[in-house]
Design a protein around this motif. Sequence first.
Motif, PDB file in Angstrom:
ATOM      1  N   LEU A 267       0.828  -1.204   0.000  1.00  0.00           N
ATOM      2  CA  LEU A 267       0.000   0.000   0.000  1.00  0.00           C
ATOM      3  C   LEU A 267       0.861   1.252   0.000  1.00  0.00           C
ATOM      4  O   LEU A 267       0.462   2.287  -0.566  1.00  0.00           O
ATOM      5  N   ARG A 268       2.032   1.185   0.606  1.00  0.00           N
ATOM      6  CA  ARG A 268       2.930   2.340   0.610  1.00  0.00           C
ATOM      7  C   ARG A 268       3.380   2.682  -0.812  1.00  0.00           C
ATOM      8  O   ARG A 268       3.482   3.851  -1.180  1.00  0.00           O
ATOM      9  N   GLN A 269       3.627   1.664  -1.631  1.00  0.00           N
ATOM     10  CA  GLN A 269       3.980   1.905  -3.026  1.00  0.00           C
ATOM     11  C   GLN A 269       2.819   2.553  -3.773  1.00  0.00           C
ATOM     12  O   GLN A 269       3.018   3.449  -4.601  1.00  0.00           O
ATOM     13  N   VAL A 270       1.613   2.080  -3.488  1.00  0.00           N
ATOM     14  CA  VAL A 270       0.427   2.635  -4.144  1.00  0.00           C
ATOM     15  C   VAL A 270       0.243   4.102  -3.775  1.00  0.00           C
ATOM     16  O   VAL A 270       0.012   4.948  -4.642  1.00  0.00           O
ATOM     17  N   THR A 271       0.357   4.415  -2.481  1.00  0.00           N
ATOM     18  CA  THR A 271       0.162   5.803  -2.048  1.00  0.00           C
ATOM     19  C   THR A 271       1.234   6.709  -2.630  1.00  0.00           C
ATOM     20  O   THR A 271       0.958   7.853  -2.995  1.00  0.00           O
ATOM     21  N   SER A 272       2.453   6.200  -2.732  1.00  0.00           N
ATOM     22  CA  SER A 272       3.533   6.999  -3.308  1.00  0.00           C
ATOM     23  C   SER A 272       3.276   7.278  -4.782  1.00  0.00           C
ATOM     24  O   SER A 272       3.432   8.413  -5.246  1.00  0.00           O
ATOM     25  N   ARG A 273       2.844   6.251  -5.533  1.00  0.00           N
ATOM     26  CA  ARG A 273       2.577   6.427  -6.966  1.00  0.00           C
ATOM     27  C   ARG A 273       1.381   7.349  -7.194  1.00  0.00           C
ATOM     28  O   ARG A 273       1.374   8.158  -8.121  1.00  0.00           O
ATOM     29  N   ALA A 274       0.371   7.232  -6.344  1.00  0.00           N
ATOM     30  CA  ALA A 274      -0.844   8.039  -6.505  1.00  0.00           C
ATOM     31  C   ALA A 274      -0.723   9.422  -5.881  1.00  0.00           C
ATOM     32  O   ALA A 274      -1.605  10.266  -6.067  1.00  0.00           O
ATOM     33  N   ASP A 275       0.352   9.637  -5.098  1.00  0.00           N
ATOM     34  CA  ASP A 275       0.576  10.904  -4.404  1.00  0.00           C
ATOM     35  C   ASP A 275      -0.573  11.212  -3.440  1.00  0.00           C
ATOM     36  O   ASP A 275      -1.149  12.291  -3.443  1.00  0.00           O
ATOM     37  N   VAL A 276      -0.895  10.209  -2.626  1.00  0.00           N
ATOM     38  CA  VAL A 276      -1.909  10.367  -1.577  1.00  0.00           C
ATOM     39  C   VAL A 276      -1.350   9.755  -0.295  1.00  0.00           C
ATOM     40  O   VAL A 276      -0.324   9.076  -0.309  1.00  0.00           O
ATOM     41  N   ASN A 277      -2.039   9.969   0.817  1.00  0.00           N
ATOM     42  CA  ASN A 277      -1.593   9.347   2.067  1.00  0.00           C
ATOM     43  C   ASN A 277      -2.388   8.064   2.318  1.00  0.00           C
ATOM     44  O   ASN A 277      -3.394   7.796   1.666  1.00  0.00           O
ATOM     45  N   ILE A 278      -1.925   7.274   3.265  1.00  0.00           N
ATOM     46  CA  ILE A 278      -2.542   5.981   3.537  1.00  0.00           C
ATOM     47  C   ILE A 278      -3.988   6.134   4.009  1.00  0.00           C
ATOM     48  O   ILE A 278      -4.826   5.268   3.760  1.00  0.00           O
ATOM     49  N   ALA A 279      -4.291   7.277   4.629  1.00  0.00           N
ATOM     50  CA  ALA A 279      -5.662   7.509   5.093  1.00  0.00           C
ATOM     51  C   ALA A 279      -6.638   7.557   3.922  1.00  0.00           C
ATOM     52  O   ALA A 279      -7.787   7.129   4.042  1.00  0.00           O
ATOM     53  N   ALA A 280      -6.172   8.067   2.779  1.00  0.00           N
ATOM     54  CA  ALA A 280      -7.048   8.142   1.603  1.00  0.00           C
ATOM     55  C   ALA A 280      -7.390   6.742   1.098  1.00  0.00           C
ATOM     56  O   ALA A 280      -8.527   6.471   0.695  1.00  0.00           O
ATOM     57  N   VAL A 281      -6.404   5.849   1.131  1.00  0.00           N
ATOM     58  CA  VAL A 281      -6.661   4.466   0.711  1.00  0.00           C
ATOM     59  C   VAL A 281      -7.645   3.803   1.675  1.00  0.00           C
ATOM     60  O   VAL A 281      -8.598   3.143   1.256  1.00  0.00           O
ATOM     61  N   ASN A 282      -7.426   4.000   2.951  1.00  0.00           N
ATOM     62  CA  ASN A 282      -8.330   3.413   3.946  1.00  0.00           C
ATOM     63  C   ASN A 282      -9.740   3.968   3.817  1.00  0.00           C
ATOM     64  O   ASN A 282     -10.728   3.243   3.979  1.00  0.00           O
ATOM     65  N   TYR A 283      -9.842   5.260   3.534  1.00  0.00           N
ATOM     66  CA  TYR A 283     -11.152   5.905   3.412  1.00  0.00           C
ATOM     67  C   TYR A 283     -11.931   5.350   2.218  1.00  0.00           C
ATOM     68  O   TYR A 283     -13.124   5.028   2.324  1.00  0.00           O
ATOM     69  N   HIS A 284     -11.256   5.241   1.078  1.00  0.00           N
ATOM     70  CA  HIS A 284     -11.951   4.829  -0.144  1.00  0.00           C
ATOM     71  C   HIS A 284     -12.132   3.321  -0.260  1.00  0.00           C
ATOM     72  O   HIS A 284     -13.116   2.850  -0.853  1.00  0.00           O
ATOM     73  N   PHE A 285     -11.194   2.540   0.302  1.00  0.00           N
ATOM     74  CA  PHE A 285     -11.221   1.096   0.063  1.00  0.00           C
ATOM     75  C   PHE A 285     -11.207   0.245   1.334  1.00  0.00           C
ATOM     76  O   PHE A 285     -11.669  -0.893   1.299  1.00  0.00           O
ATOM     77  N   GLY A 286     -10.671   0.757   2.419  1.00  0.00           N
ATOM     78  CA  GLY A 286     -10.708   0.034   3.676  1.00  0.00           C
ATOM     79  C   GLY A 286      -9.604  -0.979   3.866  1.00  0.00           C
ATOM     80  O   GLY A 286      -9.122  -1.179   4.979  1.00  0.00           O
ATOM     81  N   SER A 287      -9.174  -1.647   2.782  1.00  0.00           N
ATOM     82  CA  SER A 287      -8.129  -2.654   2.895  1.00  0.00           C
ATOM     83  C   SER A 287      -7.505  -2.888   1.535  1.00  0.00           C
ATOM     84  O   SER A 287      -8.074  -2.510   0.493  1.00  0.00           O
ATOM     85  N   LYS A 288      -6.360  -3.535   1.532  1.00  0.00           N
ATOM     86  CA  LYS A 288      -5.701  -3.874   0.264  1.00  0.00           C
ATOM     87  C   LYS A 288      -6.545  -4.855  -0.536  1.00  0.00           C
ATOM     88  O   LYS A 288      -6.640  -4.752  -1.765  1.00  0.00           O
ATOM     89  N   GLU A 289      -7.181  -5.806   0.152  1.00  0.00           N
ATOM     90  CA  GLU A 289      -8.028  -6.774  -0.544  1.00  0.00           C
ATOM     91  C   GLU A 289      -9.159  -6.079  -1.295  1.00  0.00           C
ATOM     92  O   GLU A 289      -9.457  -6.406  -2.455  1.00  0.00           O
ATOM     93  N   ASN A 290      -9.789  -5.108  -0.649  1.00  0.00           N
ATOM     94  CA  ASN A 290     -10.861  -4.360  -1.313  1.00  0.00           C
ATOM     95  C   ASN A 290     -10.329  -3.542  -2.476  1.00  0.00           C
ATOM     96  O   ASN A 290     -11.002  -3.391  -3.504  1.00  0.00           O
ATOM     97  N   LEU A 291      -9.117  -3.011  -2.326  1.00  0.00           N
ATOM     98  CA  LEU A 291      -8.500  -2.253  -3.416  1.00  0.00           C
ATOM     99  C   LEU A 291      -8.280  -3.162  -4.625  1.00  0.00           C
ATOM    100  O   LEU A 291      -8.572  -2.771  -5.764  1.00  0.00           O
ATOM    101  N   VAL A 292      -7.756  -4.357  -4.393  1.00  0.00           N
ATOM    102  CA  VAL A 292      -7.565  -5.318  -5.485  1.00  0.00           C
ATOM    103  C   VAL A 292      -8.892  -5.603  -6.170  1.00  0.00           C
ATOM    104  O   VAL A 292      -9.004  -5.573  -7.405  1.00  0.00           O
TER     105      VAL A 292
END
Length: 205
Positions: A30-55
């Motif tokens: 997830l750290r690689q994803v946030t770095s590539r997307a230029d967002v923080n980890i909170a944004a990933v958690n907010y929109h998807f909740g988990s890596k599994e949901n992101l996949v």
Amino acid sequence: MTTTHFNTKDRILGAAEELFAQHGFSGTSLRQVTSRADVNIAAVNYHFGSKENLVNEVFRRRMDEMSERRLSSLREAQEEHPGELEPILAAFIRPALALTLDRHGSAFVRVLARAYAEKNDRLRKFLSDNYGQVLREFAKAISPCLPDLGKEDLYWRMDFVAGALTYAMADFGLIKRPAGVSDKAHSDKAAQALIRFAAAGLRAD
């Protein structure tokens, strides 16, 4: 949905898709994803909740549209060419190969190949639960075209067709696009060849 909300979510999905294509699901953090997307980890958690949901959402973003196009094409094939096998196969094959012509879809094709190559039971269950019905709808449509073919053999052969299609989408094979031939023309030729191949395999004794 605000533009900022949409752009953030879309950037995360785009970054995840590219990274999954390059490094696989387990090889991408997830750290690689946030770095590539230029967002923080909170944004990933907010929109998807988990890596599994992101996949899962990476797949849903492409598969929902492709499934709709397949089923729409299937209805047209049944209305315009009742009882004919090749138009049904075209409805299954052409929308998938069309992804390879999309600048963004090409990364997803590699992600799809990863899903076949990597053992991820949760992802396979997600794909089966959400998109297995599409394959069953095509099997149901094909069955009357091949009245002597049993259900088990039909399902085996449809699985083989789906595998060959994924291979063709990923462009792993011996046939490469010749110089001077457009991507569209190459995709059309691949579709025609695969439809003939699939029809012969389904009709085999």
